[in-house]
Design an enzyme around this catalytic site. Structure first.
Site, PDB file in Angstrom:
ATOM      1  N   CYS A   1       0.824  -1.219   0.000  1.00  0.00           N
ATOM      2  CA  CYS A   1       0.000   0.000   0.000  1.00  0.00           C
ATOM      3  C   CYS A   1       0.853   1.262   0.000  1.00  0.00           C
ATOM      4  O   CYS A   1       0.324   2.375  -0.089  1.00  0.00           O
ATOM      5  CB  CYS A   1      -0.926   0.015   1.215  1.00  0.00           C
ATOM      6  SG  CYS A   1      -1.902  -1.472   1.365  1.00  0.00           S
TER       7      CYS A   1
ATOM      8  N   HIS B   1      -9.117   3.831  -1.240  1.00  0.00           N
ATOM      9  CA  HIS B   1      -7.754   3.310  -1.078  1.00  0.00           C
ATOM     10  C   HIS B   1      -7.401   2.360  -2.221  1.00  0.00           C
ATOM     11  O   HIS B   1      -7.334   1.138  -2.033  1.00  0.00           O
ATOM     12  CB  HIS B   1      -7.653   2.630   0.293  1.00  0.00           C
ATOM     13  CG  HIS B   1      -6.286   2.143   0.655  1.00  0.00           C
ATOM     14  ND1 HIS B   1      -5.125   2.661   0.124  1.00  0.00           N
ATOM     15  CD2 HIS B   1      -5.890   1.146   1.516  1.00  0.00           C
ATOM     16  CE1 HIS B   1      -4.081   2.018   0.627  1.00  0.00           C
ATOM     17  NE2 HIS B   1      -4.516   1.094   1.467  1.00  0.00           N
TER      18      HIS B   1
HETATM   19  N1  COA Z   1     -16.687   2.013   4.003  1.00  0.00           N
HETATM   20  C1  COA Z   1     -17.958   2.352   3.710  1.00  0.00           C
HETATM   21  N2  COA Z   1     -18.787   1.610   2.934  1.00  0.00           N
HETATM   22  C2  COA Z   1     -18.267   0.501   2.403  1.00  0.00           C
HETATM   23  C3  COA Z   1     -16.949   0.094   2.647  1.00  0.00           C
HETATM   24  C4  COA Z   1     -16.143   0.902   3.480  1.00  0.00           C
HETATM   25  N3  COA Z   1     -14.895   0.534   3.778  1.00  0.00           N
HETATM   26  N4  COA Z   1     -16.715  -1.064   1.980  1.00  0.00           N
HETATM   27  C5  COA Z   1     -17.855  -1.368   1.321  1.00  0.00           C
HETATM   28  N5  COA Z   1     -18.796  -0.435   1.579  1.00  0.00           N
HETATM   29  C6  COA Z   1     -20.186  -0.411   1.132  1.00  0.00           C
HETATM   30  C7  COA Z   1     -20.387  -0.814  -0.309  1.00  0.00           C
HETATM   31  O1  COA Z   1     -20.449   0.313  -1.154  1.00  0.00           O
HETATM   32  C8  COA Z   1     -21.708  -1.531  -0.264  1.00  0.00           C
HETATM   33  O2  COA Z   1     -22.737  -0.571  -0.211  1.00  0.00           O
HETATM   34  P1  COA Z   1     -24.161  -0.816  -0.948  1.00  0.00           P
HETATM   35  O3  COA Z   1     -24.728  -2.033  -0.286  1.00  0.00           O
HETATM   36  O4  COA Z   1     -24.910   0.443  -0.681  1.00  0.00           O
HETATM   37  O5  COA Z   1     -23.820  -1.056  -2.376  1.00  0.00           O
HETATM   38  C9  COA Z   1     -21.701  -2.222   1.085  1.00  0.00           C
HETATM   39  O6  COA Z   1     -20.819  -1.443   1.905  1.00  0.00           O
HETATM   40  C10 COA Z   1     -21.222  -3.655   1.036  1.00  0.00           C
HETATM   41  O7  COA Z   1     -20.088  -3.689   0.192  1.00  0.00           O
HETATM   42  P2  COA Z   1     -19.226  -4.992  -0.014  1.00  0.00           P
HETATM   43  O8  COA Z   1     -18.276  -4.729  -1.144  1.00  0.00           O
HETATM   44  O9  COA Z   1     -20.096  -6.187  -0.079  1.00  0.00           O
HETATM   45  O10 COA Z   1     -18.402  -5.015   1.333  1.00  0.00           O
HETATM   46  P3  COA Z   1     -17.502  -6.171   1.845  1.00  0.00           P
HETATM   47  O11 COA Z   1     -18.084  -6.656   3.110  1.00  0.00           O
HETATM   48  O12 COA Z   1     -17.188  -7.160   0.770  1.00  0.00           O
HETATM   49  O13 COA Z   1     -16.116  -5.398   2.122  1.00  0.00           O
HETATM   50  C11 COA Z   1     -14.563  -4.573   3.702  1.00  0.00           C
HETATM   51  C12 COA Z   1     -16.014  -4.517   3.184  1.00  0.00           C
HETATM   52  C13 COA Z   1     -14.433  -3.596   4.837  1.00  0.00           C
HETATM   53  C14 COA Z   1     -14.239  -5.989   4.206  1.00  0.00           C
HETATM   54  C15 COA Z   1     -13.616  -4.199   2.536  1.00  0.00           C
HETATM   55  O14 COA Z   1     -13.916  -2.888   2.109  1.00  0.00           O
HETATM   56  C16 COA Z   1     -12.169  -4.292   2.948  1.00  0.00           C
HETATM   57  O15 COA Z   1     -11.578  -5.366   2.918  1.00  0.00           O
HETATM   58  N6  COA Z   1     -11.545  -3.157   3.333  1.00  0.00           N
HETATM   59  C17 COA Z   1     -10.163  -3.132   3.768  1.00  0.00           C
HETATM   60  C18 COA Z   1      -9.244  -3.022   2.588  1.00  0.00           C
HETATM   61  C19 COA Z   1      -7.826  -3.267   2.992  1.00  0.00           C
HETATM   62  O16 COA Z   1      -7.500  -4.153   3.760  1.00  0.00           O
HETATM   63  N7  COA Z   1      -6.923  -2.479   2.429  1.00  0.00           N
HETATM   64  C20 COA Z   1      -5.513  -2.594   2.719  1.00  0.00           C
HETATM   65  C21 COA Z   1      -5.246  -1.952   4.015  1.00  0.00           C
HETATM   66  S1  COA Z   1      -3.633  -2.308   4.650  1.00  0.00           S
END
Ligand code: COA
Length: 391
Positions: free
Chosen positions: A83, A338
């Site tokens: 990242c 991100h």
């Molecule tokens: N913040 C706000 N909303 C979010 C979000 C976030 N981080 N991630 C997804 N959403 C929203 C989506 O737009 C979707 O909305 P909708 O239902 O209105 O369309 C809903 O939440 C579900 O999205 P989905 O893609 O199914 O979520 P998910 O459960 O698969 O993924 C996380 C959510 C948090 C697990 C994922 O965003 C993630 O892994 N984030 C961390 C990324 C990471 O690790 N980066 C590297 C860092 S070192």
């Protein structure tokens, strides 16, 4: 070594960009940066990208991107530091200009993460953790940062309710900033209650504690300060005062203290020394809030707050736009998004716009010295840069 300036910046609107390919979003951001600088030709390109092979089935970005940007044949390199790939592209480009190799250099980042399903995206990201000890045993980044959060709460003996508020306040603050950013992925006005009742991801981190998965790109043009002063006078000059880089152990369990980001501390010290700065002289910063707990640990390691005091900063308004040290005026990773390889460069886009006085609705009243901190994995690499605006 030559002094280096940022003379152009650009990023596309981040989010879920189904209708565009990775090369499209890169070219969009790159052309915005070239227009902003007023250049038609670049002499070298560095692009940060973490995992284009898994996310988009595409490697060999140097050739692809210089071709689609209409800049072949020039020297180019993709750099990778999870990242922190964007931050590493910046440092590499800075070295190129400072050493006198080229005068007009593009530093950039791109990641197209949403063309694969969530499981594949999580796997791709988890390759930045220690595969044998963490990934193989099922650890993902939400899980690893959740462990850091538990360690922090335990170390400073914070009650569950109070800690929950501390984390939520970081998300509310960053969403309030990102609401003003037309390039941000999630322009939501979040409430404390909204964060605290969002879906649990990895206890204690909920959906609204996590940065999202994003498609996006960002670019900046670097050149020597003396060239900028002669040829690129249409924007105030933004000088790179300092750069710092450091690693830490890749695996969380190898650290003496899981709450202390040693890589960030060491990278910041190098950058402060080169810039002749102290944390107290920094007006604002863009930092790597991949999870709310990350921002808390980062602002301590940068020396803005003492160990154990970063957790109350957002709650007490100290890191808000009108606080003593505004953190993430762009909305940060939480709200802006991100796209991992692009994040470090987008931080530079925001800092440059703030230092020029061109940040529109997000303009901070005091913005002379800005800092960026970009981190790979759970802090296994950190890049810190310090910039000064000369209006
Ligand atoms: N913040 C706000 N909303 C979010 C979000 C976030 N981080 N991630 C997804 N959403 C929203 C989506 O737009 C979707 O909305 P909708 O239902 O209105 O369309 C809903 O939440 C579900 O999205 P989905 O893609 O199914 O979520 P998910 O459960 O698969 O993924 C996380 C959510 C948090 C697990 C994922 O965003 C993630 O892994 N984030 C961390 C990324 C990471 O690790 N980066 C590297 C860092 S070192």
């Amino acid at each position: 070594m030559r002094e280096v300036a940022v003379i152009g910046v650009g990023m596309n609107k981040w989010g879920e960009l189904w209708e565009k390919s990775m090369r499209d979003i890169f070219v969009e951001a790159a052309l915005l940066a070239m227009d902003d600088a007023g250049v038609k030709k670049i002499e070298a390109l560095y692009v940060g990208s973490m995992s284009p092979g898994i996310f988009a089935g595409q490697e060999h970005l140097e050739s692809l991107l210089t071709d689609y940007l209409g800049q072949c044949p020039i020297p180019a390199a993709r750099v990778e530091s999870a990242c922190a790939s964007g931050g590493l592209a910046m440092r590499t480009g800075w070295m190129d200009v400072a050493l006198g190799l080229h005068d007009i250099v593009m530093v950039s980042g791109v990641e197209k993460m949403l063309d694969v399903d969530g499981g594949t995206a999580t796997y791709a990201l988890a390759t930045a953790a220690d595969q044998e000890w963490e990934g193989y045993n099922g650890a993902t980044f939400p899980g690893l940062y959740a462990m850091m959060a538990h360690a922090y709460q335990h170390k400073y003996k914070i009650s569950d309710d109070r800690f929950r508020d501390m984390l939520a306040a970081v998300s509310v603050k960053n969403h309030a900033n990102g609401y003003l950013n037309e390039k941000a992925q999630f322009r939501l006005k979040m409430t404390m209650e909204g964060v605290k009742t969002s879906t649990m991801v990895a206890d204690p981190l909920r959906l609204m504690d996590c940065s999202p998965i994003t498609d996006g790109a960002a670019a900046a043009i670097l050149c020597p300060v003396d060239v900028a002063k002669k040829k690129f006078k249409h924007h105030p000059i933004v000088k790179v005062l300092g750069t710092g880089a450091a690693t830490d152990t890749i695996a969380l369990h190898s650290r003496e203290d899981m709450t202390w980001l040693r890589g960030t501390e060491v990278a910041a010290k190098e950058a402060y020394k080169m810039a002749g700065m102290t944390p107290q002289k920094i007006d604002f910063a863009e930092v790597h809030d991949c999870f709310t707990i990350a921002e808390i640990c980062v602002i301590e390691a940068l020396g803005f707050f003492k160990p154990g005091k970063g957790c109350t900063a957002a709650l007490e308004g100290k890191t808000a736009r009108d606080g003593i040290i505004p953190i993430n005026p762009s909305g940060g990773l939480k709200s802006k998004g991100h796209p991992v390889g692009a994040t470090g460069i987008a931080q530079i886009v925001e800092v440059t716009n703030q230092l020029r006085g061109e940040a529109g609705k997000r303009q901070l009243p005091k913005a002379k010295i800005g800092l960026t901190q970009n981190m790979g994995g759970s802090g296994g690499t950190t890049l810190v840069h310090i910039f000064k605006g000369e209006k």
